[in-house]
Design a protein around this motif. Structure first.
Motif, PDB file in Angstrom:
ATOM      1  N   LYS A   1      99.362  27.657  11.049  1.00 48.88           N
ATOM      2  CA  LYS A   1      99.026  29.073  10.948  1.00 48.88           C
ATOM      3  C   LYS A   1     100.088  29.876  10.202  1.00 48.88           C
ATOM      4  CE  LYS A   1      96.224  29.213  15.180  1.00 48.88           C
ATOM      5  NZ  LYS A   1      96.065  29.834  16.522  1.00 48.88           N
ATOM      6  N   CYS A   2     101.270  29.280  10.023  1.00 50.55           N
ATOM      7  CA  CYS A   2     102.319  29.976   9.272  1.00 50.55           C
ATOM      8  C   CYS A   2     101.914  30.200   7.818  1.00 50.55           C
ATOM      9  CB  CYS A   2     103.631  29.200   9.336  1.00 50.55           C
ATOM     10  SG  CYS A   2     103.551  27.556   8.570  1.00 50.55           S
ATOM     11  N   ARG A   3     100.882  29.476   7.354  1.00 53.39           N
ATOM     12  CA  ARG A   3     100.417  29.647   5.979  1.00 53.39           C
ATOM     13  C   ARG A   3      99.428  30.803   5.836  1.00 53.39           C
ATOM     14  NH1 ARG A   3      99.459  23.988   6.765  1.00 53.39           N
ATOM     15  NH2 ARG A   3     101.236  22.732   6.088  1.00 53.39           N
ATOM     16  N   ARG A   4      99.000  31.395   6.932  1.00 56.59           N
ATOM     17  CA  ARG A   4      98.107  32.537   6.840  1.00 56.59           C
ATOM     18  C   ARG A   4      98.798  33.673   6.080  1.00 56.59           C
ATOM     19  NH1 ARG A   4      95.387  32.843  12.942  1.00 56.59           N
ATOM     20  NH2 ARG A   4      93.970  31.050  12.668  1.00 56.59           N
ATOM     21  N   PRO A   5      98.071  34.420   5.264  1.00 60.85           N
ATOM     22  CA  PRO A   5      98.709  35.413   4.396  1.00 60.85           C
ATOM     23  C   PRO A   5      99.585  36.432   5.117  1.00 60.85           C
ATOM     24  CG  PRO A   5      96.474  35.018   3.680  1.00 60.85           C
ATOM     25  CD  PRO A   5      96.633  34.265   4.970  1.00 60.85           C
ATOM     26  N   VAL A   6      99.163  36.901   6.290  1.00 65.61           N
ATOM     27  CA  VAL A   6      99.977  37.898   6.996  1.00 65.61           C
ATOM     28  C   VAL A   6     101.250  37.249   7.520  1.00 65.61           C
ATOM     29  CG1 VAL A   6     100.042  39.581   8.873  1.00 65.61           C
ATOM     30  CG2 VAL A   6      97.901  39.190   7.628  1.00 65.61           C
ATOM     31  N   ALA A   7     101.135  36.076   8.116  1.00 65.02           N
ATOM     32  CA  ALA A   7     102.314  35.381   8.638  1.00 65.02           C
ATOM     33  C   ALA A   7     103.256  34.982   7.508  1.00 65.02           C
ATOM     34  CB  ALA A   7     101.885  34.145   9.421  1.00 65.02           C
ATOM     35  N   ALA A   8     102.717  34.632   6.343  1.00 62.62           N
ATOM     36  CA  ALA A   8     103.536  34.188   5.217  1.00 62.62           C
ATOM     37  C   ALA A   8     104.135  35.338   4.424  1.00 62.62           C
ATOM     38  CB  ALA A   8     102.696  33.319   4.290  1.00 62.62           C
ATOM     39  N   GLY A   9     103.757  36.569   4.738  1.00 62.84           N
ATOM     40  CA  GLY A   9     104.307  37.716   4.042  1.00 62.84           C
ATOM     41  C   GLY A   9     103.536  38.124   2.804  1.00 62.84           C
ATOM     42  N   GLN A  10     102.446  37.449   2.517  1.00 62.59           N
ATOM     43  CA  GLN A  10     101.634  37.809   1.353  1.00 62.59           C
ATOM     44  C   GLN A  10     100.911  39.131   1.574  1.00 62.59           C
ATOM     45  OE1 GLN A  10      98.763  34.804   0.300  1.00 62.59           O
ATOM     46  NE2 GLN A  10      98.008  35.907  -1.498  1.00 62.59           N
ATOM     47  N   VAL A  11     100.533  39.382   2.836  1.00 56.26           N
ATOM     48  CA  VAL A  11      99.887  40.635   3.221  1.00 56.26           C
ATOM     49  C   VAL A  11     100.718  41.283   4.321  1.00 56.26           C
ATOM     50  CG1 VAL A  11      97.838  41.696   4.224  1.00 56.26           C
ATOM     51  CG2 VAL A  11      97.587  39.767   2.648  1.00 56.26           C
ATOM     52  N   PRO A  12     101.287  42.473   4.095  1.00 56.85           N
ATOM     53  CA  PRO A  12     102.043  43.141   5.165  1.00 56.85           C
ATOM     54  C   PRO A  12     101.137  43.458   6.353  1.00 56.85           C
ATOM     55  CG  PRO A  12     102.460  44.166   3.028  1.00 56.85           C
ATOM     56  CD  PRO A  12     101.302  43.236   2.838  1.00 56.85           C
ATOM     57  N   ALA A  13     101.686  43.335   7.544  1.00 56.38           N
ATOM     58  CA  ALA A  13     100.898  43.592   8.753  1.00 56.38           C
ATOM     59  C   ALA A  13     100.300  44.997   8.774  1.00 56.38           C
ATOM     60  CB  ALA A  13     101.752  43.345   9.994  1.00 56.38           C
ATOM     61  N   PRO A  14     101.047  46.056   8.378  1.00 56.94           N
ATOM     62  CA  PRO A  14     100.433  47.396   8.379  1.00 56.94           C
ATOM     63  C   PRO A  14      99.217  47.493   7.459  1.00 56.94           C
ATOM     64  CG  PRO A  14     102.823  47.577   8.249  1.00 56.94           C
ATOM     65  CD  PRO A  14     102.492  46.128   8.074  1.00 56.94           C
ATOM     66  N   VAL A  15      99.269  46.788   6.319  1.00 51.94           N
ATOM     67  CA  VAL A  15      98.124  46.800   5.405  1.00 51.94           C
ATOM     68  C   VAL A  15      96.929  46.104   6.050  1.00 51.94           C
ATOM     69  CG1 VAL A  15      97.254  45.987   3.173  1.00 51.94           C
ATOM     70  CG2 VAL A  15      99.581  46.906   3.355  1.00 51.94           C
TER      71      VAL A  15
ATOM     72  N   LEU B   1      91.304  40.414  10.297  1.00 48.86           N
ATOM     73  CA  LEU B   1      92.480  41.095   9.749  1.00 48.86           C
ATOM     74  C   LEU B   1      93.370  41.634  10.862  1.00 48.86           C
ATOM     75  CD1 LEU B   1      90.633  42.905   6.849  1.00 48.86           C
ATOM     76  CD2 LEU B   1      92.648  41.453   6.522  1.00 48.86           C
ATOM     77  N   ILE B   2      92.771  42.294  11.823  1.00 51.51           N
ATOM     78  CA  ILE B   2      93.547  42.863  12.928  1.00 51.51           C
ATOM     79  C   ILE B   2      94.150  41.759  13.787  1.00 51.51           C
ATOM     80  CG2 ILE B   2      93.382  44.247  15.039  1.00 51.51           C
ATOM     81  CD1 ILE B   2      91.263  45.945  13.574  1.00 51.51           C
ATOM     82  N   ASN B   3      93.397  40.703  14.017  1.00 52.85           N
ATOM     83  CA  ASN B   3      93.902  39.575  14.803  1.00 52.85           C
ATOM     84  C   ASN B   3      95.124  38.948  14.142  1.00 52.85           C
ATOM     85  OD1 ASN B   3      93.480  37.301  16.919  1.00 52.85           O
ATOM     86  ND2 ASN B   3      93.496  36.208  14.980  1.00 52.85           N
ATOM     87  N   ASP B   4      95.065  38.709  12.827  1.00 59.58           N
ATOM     88  CA  ASP B   4      96.190  38.069  12.148  1.00 59.58           C
ATOM     89  C   ASP B   4      97.405  38.976  12.082  1.00 59.58           C
ATOM     90  OD1 ASP B   4      94.522  35.947  11.826  1.00 59.58           O
ATOM     91  OD2 ASP B   4      94.726  35.800   9.653  1.00 59.58           O
TER      92      ASP B   4
END
Length: 319
Positions: A96-110, A80-83
């Motif tokens: 890797k753009c499909r990863r949830p954090v990169a794609a905006g599905q999961v906000p980086a602060p979360v 989680l921290i790495n992504d």
């Protein structure tokens, strides 16, 4: 004046304003970021108890389930921290753009918050539910892996050492949780076996990268610093040491045919060597990118693995 395309503003707006996470999409994105497919690696927590024949008591089963869950939480924290840290770079990557954090599905602060919470909770829970040594090993794993994410993954040889040590820690933690002494041969075999698989994976990635740009799995920046010759040397050296250590372990601990008992542990050497040789076929072809894929998809390797488990199980039963 030519009519302006309506699609262009939509694409630009999508790039500037990534999709907002939904109520269901956020937990699913967090789960995906935690890499459930990688959790199979944590089965290594049973390695030391299995080697010592300490798997079949209720206490051992409960402790190993707890250790598996805690190690999975610790590893998920690192992912989680790495992504979250690599989100900007991942957005420019073709896969890797499909990863949830990169794609905006999961906000980086979360992702940072959940990862940080898991990183603290896993060792803390281990203090209460397991042993101080287990908690210390989990804490060391989290610190080491976070250091790897921040900077050590860019350091030659150190990156191989860190990943290998992560596998070795998985194999050690079950023994520490149950108070089982760890054999030096067990540690050497496990450590160099892990180095064999890690360096074979890097070698495969380097081969893919040399075959042409844009190949999947061939985007690790540090690979440009390694040569395929060096990585081949590492996995061949590691394979040789792992086989030698296992044979010495089997010869030292194995029984004899006296009293009608077959030397099962010594017989298991043949299966272990065959497994290494079979895996080396994929390493040599540059097709050992994901160890779990090689192990699970190759039928011959799976059969050899079952034979080895059977022989070693008989050795433990006769111990």
């Amino acid at each position: 004046m030519p009519e302006r395309s309506a699609a262009a503003p939509d694409l630009a707006a999508a790039a500037l304003d990534p999709p907002r996470p939904t109520a269901l999409g956020l937990p699913l994105g967090l789960l995906k970021t935690a890499r459930p497919r990688q959790w199979v690696k944590n089965v290594l927590v049973v390695a030391a108890p299995a080697a010592a024949g300490e798997l079949f008591s209720r206490h051992a089963a409960v402790q190993l389930v707890l250790v598996f869950a805690l190690f999975t939480a610790a590893a998920s924290a690192v992912y989680l921290i790495n992504d979250a840290r690599d989100a900007d770079a991942d957005r420019a990557h073709p896969t890797k753009c499909r990863r949830p954090v990169a794609a905006g599905q999961v906000p980086a602060p979360v992702a940072y918050a959940v990862g940080g919470l898991l990183a603290v909770l896993a060792p803390t829970a281990a203090v209460v539910l397991c042993t101080p040594l287990t908690a210390g090993l989990l804490a060391a794993y989290v610190v080491m892996q976070l250091a790897y994410c921040v900077s050590l993954k860019h350091v030659l040889v150190v990156d191989l050492t860190i990943v290998t040590t992560g596998f070795l820690m998985r194999a050690m933690i079950g023994g520490l949780a149950l108070g089982i002494p760890l054999s030096r041969w067990f540690l050497i075999t496990t450590g160099f076996g892990a180095l064999f698989m890690v360096s074979a994976k890097r070698y495969s990635e380097a081969v893919q990268m040399s075959a042409g740009p844009g190949r999947p799995g061939a985007t690790r920046a540090l690979l440009t610093e390694y040569t395929t010759g060096y990585l081949r040397f590492v996995w061949q050296l590691a394979a040789g040491v792992a086989v030698l250590a296992y044979c010495l372990w089997a010869m030292e601990e194995g029984g004899t045919a006296d009293g009608g008992t077959l030397p099962w542990r010594q017989l298991s050497m043949a299966a272990f060597i065959l497994a290494v040789l079979r895996y080396a076929v994929f390493a040599d072809r540059g097709a050992a990118g994901e160890p779990e894929d090689v192990v699970l998809r190759d039928r011959a390797l799976a059969v050899i693995g079952v034979v080895w488990v059977a022989l070693y199980g008989l050795a433990v039963a006769d111990w």
